[in-house]
Design a protein around this motif. Structure first.
Motif, PDB file in Angstrom:
ATOM      1  N   SER A 206      14.963  44.628  -5.188  1.00  0.00           N
ATOM      2  CA  SER A 206      15.827  45.133  -6.252  1.00  0.00           C
ATOM      3  C   SER A 206      15.119  45.120  -7.604  1.00  0.00           C
ATOM      4  CB  SER A 206      17.084  44.270  -6.327  1.00  0.00           C
ATOM      5  OG  SER A 206      17.926  44.732  -7.356  1.00  0.00           O
ATOM      6  N   ILE A 207      15.337  46.182  -8.407  1.00  0.00           N
ATOM      7  CA  ILE A 207      14.726  46.233  -9.732  1.00  0.00           C
ATOM      8  C   ILE A 207      15.756  46.292 -10.856  1.00  0.00           C
ATOM      9  CG2 ILE A 207      12.575  47.256  -8.939  1.00  0.00           C
ATOM     10  CD1 ILE A 207      13.653  49.930 -10.202  1.00  0.00           C
ATOM     11  N   GLY A 208      17.021  46.449 -10.533  1.00  0.00           N
ATOM     12  CA  GLY A 208      18.029  46.479 -11.585  1.00  0.00           C
ATOM     13  C   GLY A 208      19.160  47.426 -11.255  1.00  0.00           C
ATOM     14  N   LYS A 209      19.825  47.885 -12.331  1.00  0.00           N
ATOM     15  CA  LYS A 209      20.978  48.771 -12.176  1.00  0.00           C
ATOM     16  C   LYS A 209      20.823  50.011 -13.045  1.00  0.00           C
ATOM     17  CE  LYS A 209      24.413  45.308 -11.023  1.00  0.00           C
ATOM     18  NZ  LYS A 209      25.731  44.775 -11.313  1.00  0.00           N
ATOM     19  N   VAL A 210      21.413  51.112 -12.569  1.00  0.00           N
ATOM     20  CA  VAL A 210      21.396  52.354 -13.340  1.00  0.00           C
ATOM     21  C   VAL A 210      22.266  52.177 -14.580  1.00  0.00           C
ATOM     22  CG1 VAL A 210      21.983  54.811 -13.348  1.00  0.00           C
ATOM     23  CG2 VAL A 210      21.042  53.757 -11.270  1.00  0.00           C
TER      24      VAL A 210
END
Length: 118
Positions: free
Chosen positions: A31-35
């Motif tokens: 996971s790299i984050g959220k839009v």
């Protein structure tokens, strides 16, 4: 012919008009984050991803072509880059870079297909 870096791949499952804000973003290795923001503009589609603590709260801009698939049930967007590749991309500053053709060219070149303005 390589698809435009600023367009979704036909296989990504992108539904026009669907709001991706808040979807989790998954690189090939986690996971790299959220839009935080996205654009569906023809020839200029992208995701702005809030990376949270992963790279010290920075945002990254990902061209739409990096999206491999979208899972609306899980609210996840899967991209075809590693966390390190995303971290090493040209630094993004929302106020400075949104709509900046030179930045789009630089980012397009980084992601391997050149920009729409090249």
């Amino acid at each position: 012919m390589t698809e435009n870096v600023w367009s979704y791949k036909s296989t990504a499952g992108r539904l026009a008009g669907a709001d991706l804000t808040g979807y989790k973003v998954e690189a090939t290795d986690g996971s790299i984050g959220k839009v935080d923001k996205h654009s569906d503009e023809v020839g200029d589609a992208y995701l702005v991803v809030d990376t949270g603590v992963w790279i010290f709260g920075k945002e990254v801009l990902l061209p739409a072509s990096t999206v491999v698939s979208i899972d609306p049930d899980e609210q996840k967007v899967f991209v075809d880059r590693t966390k390190q590749q995303i971290k090493d991309a040209p630094e993004f500053h929302r106020d400075k870079h949104l709509g900046d053709r030179a930045y789009h060219d630089e980012l397009g070149t980084y992601y391997g297909t050149g920009g729409p303005f090249a």
